[in-house]
Scaffold this motif. Structure first.
Motif, PDB file in Angstrom:
ATOM      1  N   ASN A 583     -23.670-116.697  34.386  1.00  0.00           N
ATOM      2  CA  ASN A 583     -22.521-117.519  35.257  1.00  0.00           C
ATOM      3  C   ASN A 583     -21.722-116.663  36.210  1.00  0.00           C
ATOM      4  O   ASN A 583     -20.600-117.367  36.779  1.00  0.00           O
ATOM      5  CB  ASN A 583     -21.331-118.054  33.971  1.00  0.00           C
ATOM      6  CG  ASN A 583     -21.955-119.001  33.276  1.00  0.00           C
ATOM      7  OD1 ASN A 583     -22.775-119.766  33.524  1.00  0.00           O
ATOM      8  ND2 ASN A 583     -21.693-119.042  31.844  1.00  0.00           N
ATOM      9  N   PHE A 623     -17.742-118.562  36.062  1.00  0.00           N
ATOM     10  CA  PHE A 623     -17.235-119.742  35.405  1.00  0.00           C
ATOM     11  C   PHE A 623     -17.188-119.414  33.707  1.00  0.00           C
ATOM     12  O   PHE A 623     -18.360-118.885  33.456  1.00  0.00           O
ATOM     13  CB  PHE A 623     -18.149-120.891  35.675  1.00  0.00           C
ATOM     14  CG  PHE A 623     -17.553-122.135  35.352  1.00  0.00           C
ATOM     15  CD1 PHE A 623     -16.576-122.820  36.016  1.00  0.00           C
ATOM     16  CD2 PHE A 623     -17.931-122.764  34.107  1.00  0.00           C
ATOM     17  CE1 PHE A 623     -15.854-123.891  35.515  1.00  0.00           C
ATOM     18  CE2 PHE A 623     -17.271-123.965  33.750  1.00  0.00           C
ATOM     19  CZ  PHE A 623     -16.392-124.505  34.519  1.00  0.00           C
ATOM     20  N   PRO A 625     -17.610-121.279  30.491  1.00  0.00           N
ATOM     21  CA  PRO A 625     -17.713-122.641  29.988  1.00  0.00           C
ATOM     22  C   PRO A 625     -16.889-122.702  28.597  1.00  0.00           C
ATOM     23  O   PRO A 625     -16.622-123.740  28.475  1.00  0.00           O
ATOM     24  CB  PRO A 625     -19.221-122.654  29.515  1.00  0.00           C
ATOM     25  CG  PRO A 625     -20.112-121.628  30.556  1.00  0.00           C
ATOM     26  CD  PRO A 625     -18.801-120.467  30.738  1.00  0.00           C
ATOM     27  N   LYS A 626     -16.674-121.603  28.075  1.00  0.00           N
ATOM     28  CA  LYS A 626     -15.857-121.828  26.687  1.00  0.00           C
ATOM     29  C   LYS A 626     -14.286-122.013  27.134  1.00  0.00           C
ATOM     30  O   LYS A 626     -13.899-122.936  26.439  1.00  0.00           O
ATOM     31  CB  LYS A 626     -15.940-120.237  26.353  1.00  0.00           C
ATOM     32  CG  LYS A 626     -15.884-120.326  24.738  1.00  0.00           C
ATOM     33  CD  LYS A 626     -15.854-118.866  24.113  1.00  0.00           C
ATOM     34  CE  LYS A 626     -15.147-118.859  22.666  1.00  0.00           C
ATOM     35  NZ  LYS A 626     -15.094-117.559  22.193  1.00  0.00           N
ATOM     36  N   LYS A 628     -13.476-123.681  30.000  1.00  0.00           N
ATOM     37  CA  LYS A 628     -13.760-124.668  30.995  1.00  0.00           C
ATOM     38  C   LYS A 628     -13.006-124.495  32.187  1.00  0.00           C
ATOM     39  O   LYS A 628     -12.400-124.915  32.640  1.00  0.00           O
ATOM     40  CB  LYS A 628     -13.121-125.980  30.293  1.00  0.00           C
ATOM     41  CG  LYS A 628     -13.599-126.456  29.123  1.00  0.00           C
ATOM     42  CD  LYS A 628     -13.037-127.735  28.730  1.00  0.00           C
ATOM     43  CE  LYS A 628     -13.602-128.178  27.148  1.00  0.00           C
ATOM     44  NZ  LYS A 628     -13.160-129.183  26.767  1.00  0.00           N
ATOM     45  N   LEU A 678     -13.881-131.239  31.156  1.00  0.00           N
ATOM     46  CA  LEU A 678     -15.649-130.908  31.451  1.00  0.00           C
ATOM     47  C   LEU A 678     -16.346-131.191  30.259  1.00  0.00           C
ATOM     48  O   LEU A 678     -15.817-131.043  29.088  1.00  0.00           O
ATOM     49  CB  LEU A 678     -15.527-129.637  31.563  1.00  0.00           C
ATOM     50  CG  LEU A 678     -16.833-128.943  32.335  1.00  0.00           C
ATOM     51  CD1 LEU A 678     -17.272-129.526  33.555  1.00  0.00           C
ATOM     52  CD2 LEU A 678     -16.883-127.377  32.243  1.00  0.00           C
ATOM     53  N   GLY A 679     -17.467-131.958  30.572  1.00  0.00           N
ATOM     54  CA  GLY A 679     -18.338-132.127  29.434  1.00  0.00           C
ATOM     55  C   GLY A 679     -18.367-133.589  28.605  1.00  0.00           C
ATOM     56  O   GLY A 679     -19.023-133.812  27.783  1.00  0.00           O
TER      57      GLY A 679
END
Lengths: 746, 215
Positions: A583, A623, A625-626, A628, A678-679
């Motif tokens: 990332n 980034f 992800p955990k 966001k 997100l997601g």
């Protein structure tokens, strides 16, 4: 009976013997084997796949005349007729590589290794560079070859001025790509990165399709149809706005409108600015677009209208008690229609039409400390501090490019363009000076891409231009050779001549001026490994016929083409897109520049005040992800630029009376984004919260110095505030479009 | 005389065989070729094998031009190795796969083909999920939605839906817990499924394996 059985036996044995073996090899024209090719006996099931050495073989029971077809990804489909009797057939097949635009990336600065496309940076890449505020030009300043010039708009590339870099949208020139601004204050670009599929930034040696740029071309290609219909909104203390993008049910056409309102009042109240903004900068921007898919192409229309106002006063450098109060009003309307169509039979065309009008009204007066206007018509150095400038610039253009694939290894491209340029201005100070200009500009160009061998590709082209105001025809040859040193690396050399008309103001004052000229010699080596790019480039650029000022007095001058100069340097670039660290995307660039030129009021060849010797940038984007969220950090550095005081002596020529070097420039830019939805595939509203700051560490940034008329006082040119902050919330309904949300109108 | 009758009957028999062979030959040849390739597809291991099988299916499709099945399997044979073989570039692979999908859907646009569309978009997204999910993620889920609208009870589409939830991180709305009911449904549908000859029937074992990981 016996005879009959014999007959049947004979028939059966014939059938058994009827099996014929067809075999051979599939190779490229340079002899390299092609594996995985599908060899097929047309209209039957029989056939084979070539192995790693290119060999194939199969058995068929068919008899007679057949067509053997061969297809392989990346190669042109081939057919050959064969006659099958009873003996085995050996057939060797040669394939030609499929030649498409993608393989001709020789001169383009190709940083998007993944798709191998000509795209340098995609919209998301641009929007997420820390501290750059989703401004295309600011992001380009993190790439090699550019200068950290913050006090003027434009991209200063390899010893060139900001006006030597031109922007093109879908092939046509953009006349005023930046918002209007006051002297010594940089401005951001008018166009959002999300309007474009990709950005190609050429720092030299570009194609004969483009002209009127001595140093560099920023080539922007607008997006095609949107994925889905959506509605967006943005809210921040600086700007708010909304947009609709509607995709037709049959997904063949779309339209969209947007509007935003910018007002820096609250921001300037919170963050103290050096100039006194007596009229807060504010502006209305709106645009409209439609796109229609045609049979084998697309028609795109984009139109944007921007109106802006502002007023600021700064201490007058020539007097202790007074200040210069400047009012700015700008209206800019830009429209572009482009039509791209594949005509079949190897023919393609691109038609571009564009019209833009830019109207500026600037009014400055000298005020005392009580904001009362003062006039000094008899003071030599104060009389022109009060002025009124109204100007209008219109540009109409048409451009046609035809593209013909001649064979599997050659493409021929040619076309022409016509520009009609109008300038109307009235400058009123102690006297009134009208400045009018009409110019009809025509250019023709042709170029060809040829695969000489599988490794060696040549591009040769020529461009010829004629401008009525200059009344001269120029001829600009361009050439490049690129050699694949391995599957992932390329060595390229290029050469080209580039012409540019002098600025309108200069042409108005001296209509006898000719074209300015630059000659580029460039060599680079680039290595692309999965997700990683390494590039080294050296260049030499020669300037001729640059515009020189012939002063009449302190305020008025005429011009000639007696200037010249050179620039050479070496540049490094490396990008690692999430390969080494998960990332984490980062790129590092470094440029060394050695340049000197004699132009305008420079009395001899000197290092120009917009050129720093060393420039470096590190851009990182991570980034999480955990959480966001993402953190993007950018650091740019450049050595101090020189500054000069040019004194007009009694012989009416300039001499350098004082000079120095500004301090080194450091800038750390940071931006943070948080995407709570997100997601969540079912989320109705898509949110992005975005914050950014430039010059995080608060270092002193000095771009250069201004001198008073007699050189006795010098004043540092600095940003209007130490840091620039931004915070905003972006919402999107309809489709998850992270990038639109992050940007919108940053 | 007797002999003559025998010859005649023998001749008749041969002729009958011959004609019946001709009439059934085309269908038979198709079924046999398909079965042979499907068997090969089941046991294929290397990417080179998959490519050869895909080519073979494509040849059948090109010769027949009336059945979507050969093109379907030709595409599937290219998608399958791309899940594991890192040397395959999904973008380059997708050009060929999408051309095959288009050929199949021109003959018959059906629910199984949406499964292929979902998989190829997913593979392209996986190249760089954080930037690509905006485009390819949407493509993948659109394909799934369209397919499930045609047939909500298709086991393969339910399995693909389940696995996409399974591999989506929990904080993005995915995870084992959310995937479990979808995969349970898929496994249930697989057990009820009675595929027509030569029709797609793959995925049962993978669905069961993935479901087992949910516990």
């Amino acid at each position: 009976m016996k005879r009959l059985l014999q007959l049947i036996l004979l028939f059966l044995s014939l059938a058994a013997n009827g099996q014929v073996k067809i075999s051979g090899s599939v190779k490229r024209f340079d002899g390299k084997p092609v594996s995985g090719a599908n060899i097929s006996l047309k209209d039957t099931y029989d056939g084979a796949t070539s192995d790693s050495l290119g060999f194939y073989s199969f058995i068929t029971t068919e008899k007679g005349k057949f067509v053997l077809s061969v297809s392989a990804t990346g190669y042109l489909y081939t057919e050959d007729s064969i006659f099958i009797s009873s003996s085995p057939i050996i057939k060797h097949i040669m394939l030609n590589e499929e030649l498409n635009e993608i393989t001709i990336t020789a001169r383009k600065f190709d940083a998007d290794d993944k798709s191998k496309s000509v795209t340098l940076l995609n919209s998301l890449d641009v929007a997420t560079v820390g501290g750059a505020g989703a401004d295309i030009s600011s992001v380009m300043k993190t790439l090699p070859g550019t200068q950290q010039v913050g006090e003027r708009e434009g991209l200063f590339v390899r010893g060139g001025t900001g006006t030597e870099t031109k922007q093109f949208i879908d092939g046509t020139l953009v006349n005023n790509p930046y918002f209007a601004t006051a002297p010594d204050i940089g401005a951001r670009g008018r166009f959002s990165p999300f309007l474009f599929k990709g950005t190609v930034f050429s720092t030299g040696g570009y194609s004969a399709q483009y002209g009127q740029a001595l140093s560099s071309a920023l080539i922007l290609e607008s997006i095609d149809l949107p994925e889905k219909s959506h509605i967006d909104a943005s809210v921040s203390p600086l700007v708010w706005g909304g947009a609709i993008q509607q995709l037709a049910k049959n997904e063949k056409s779309s339209w969209g409108v947007s509007y935003n309102y910018v007002n820096l009042g609250l921001y300037f109240y919170l963050v103290k600015q050096k100039p006194d903004y007596f009229k807060v900068p504010n502006g209305h921007n709106s645009d409209f677009n439609f796109r229609i898919k045609t049979k084998k192409g697309i028609v795109k229309f984009y139109s944007a209208l921007g109106i802006g106002d502002g007023g600021l006063s700064r201490p007058d450098i020539d007097s202790i008690f007074f200040k210069d109060a400047l009012n700015i009003h700008n209206l800019n309307w830009y429209s572009n229609l482009s039509w791209r169509e594949n005509l079949g039979n190897g023919w393609k065309f691109i038609l571009g039409l564009s019209y833009s009008t830019n109207r500026d009204h600037m009014y400055q007066e000298l005020q005392d400390s009580n904001n009362v206007p003062r006039e000094f018509p008899n003071s030599y150095f104060l009389m022109n501090k009060t002025f009124n400038l109204k100007s209008r610039q219109d540009l109409s253009q048409i451009k046609l490019v035809l593209d013909k694939r001649l064979s599997s290894s050659a493409v021929f491209r040619f076309g022409g363009e016509y520009w009609y340029n109008i300038q109307r201005s009235i400058y009123t100070a102690t006297y009134e000076y009208p400045g009018n200009l009409n110019d009809h500009f025509t250019a023709l160009f042709a170029e060809t891409d040829i695969h000489i061998s599988n490794r060696l590709t040549a591009q040769a082209g020529c461009r010829s231009e004629y401008s009525t105001i200059i009344d001269q025809v120029n001829i600009a040859p361009r050439m490049s050779l690129s050699y694949k040193t391995s599957a992932n690396s390329v060595l390229c050399v290029s050469y080209g001549i580039f012409y540019q008309k002098p600025e309108n103001q200069q042409l108005i004052a001296s209509p006898q001026l000719g074209y300015t000229k630059a000659t580029h010699y460039i060599a680079y080596f680039q290595q692309n490994l999965k997700g990683r790019i390494l590039r080294t480039e050296v260049f030499y650029k020669q300037y001729n016929n640059l515009v020189k000022t012939i002063p009449k007095d302190l305020y008025f001058s005429t011009y000639n083409n007696a200037g010249d100069g050179y620039a050479n340097g070496i540049e490094f670039f490396c990008r690692d897109n999430k390969v080494s660290v998960k990332n984490l995307d980062y790129w590092v660039s470094y440029s060394y520049l050695d340049t000197k030129r004699e132009f305008l009021n420079y009395p001899k060849r000197i290092q120009p005040n917009f050129a720093a010797t060393h420039n470096a940038s590190i851009v990182t984007k991570k980034f999480f992800p955990k959480y966001k969220g993402g953190i993007n950090l950018t650091y740019t550095y450049s050595t101090g630029r020189p500054y000069y005081y040019f004194h007009l002596n009694d012989q009416n020529s300039f001499e350098i009376k004082d000079q120095g070097r500004a301090k080194d420039f450091h800038n750390v830019g940071l931006s943070l984004s948080y995407i709570p939805s997100l997601g969540k595939q079912d989320a109705k509203t898509f949110w992005v919260i975005f914050a950014s700051v430039s010059n995080l560490l608060g270092s002193d940034q000095v771009y250069g110095y201004n001198y008073s008329y007699n050189g006795s006082v010098k004043q540092a040119v600095t940003p209007t505030a130490r840091r620039f902050f931004f915070i905003g919330v972006f919402l999107s309904w309809g489709v998850d479009r992270t990038q639109d949300a992050i940007n919108n109108n940053l | 005389m007797k002999e003559k009758i025998r010859i005649t009957s023998l001749l008749t028999f041969f002729l009958l065989c011959f004609f019946s062979l001709i009439s059934n030959a085309q269908d038979d040849k198709f079924v046999k070729a398909m079965q042979k390739n499907l068997k090969a597809l089941d046991s294929a291991k290397t990417t080179a094998e998959y490519i050869a099988i895909s080519n073979s299916f494509e040849r059948i499709g090109d010769a027949e031009k009336t059945s979507w099945l050969p093109y379907y399997y030709a595409a599937l044979a290219l998608i399958t190795p791309a899940w594991n073989d890192k040397a395959i570039n999904a973008d380059e692979n997708s050009v060929k796969v999408k051309a095959l999908i288009d050929k199949a859907s021109k003959i018959e646009d059906n629910v199984e083909i949406y499964g292929l569309r979902n998989m190829i978009a997913t593979q392209q997204m996986m190249i760089d999920p954080s930037t690509r999910w905006v485009n390819y993620g949407v493509d993948a889920s659109t394909a799934l939605k369209k397919g499930l609208a045609m047939d909500p009870e298709n086991p393969r589409l339910n399995f693909l839906k389940g696995s996409s939830i399974f591999y989506t991180p929990t904080q993005f709305g995915g995870g084992k817990d959310k995937a479990k009911p979808v995969l349970q449904k898929a496994v249930e549908l697989y057990s009820k499924e009675q595929p027509k000859p030569l029709y797609p029937s793959w995925g049962k074992n993978s669905a069961e394996e993935l479901l087992a990981q949910c516990n």
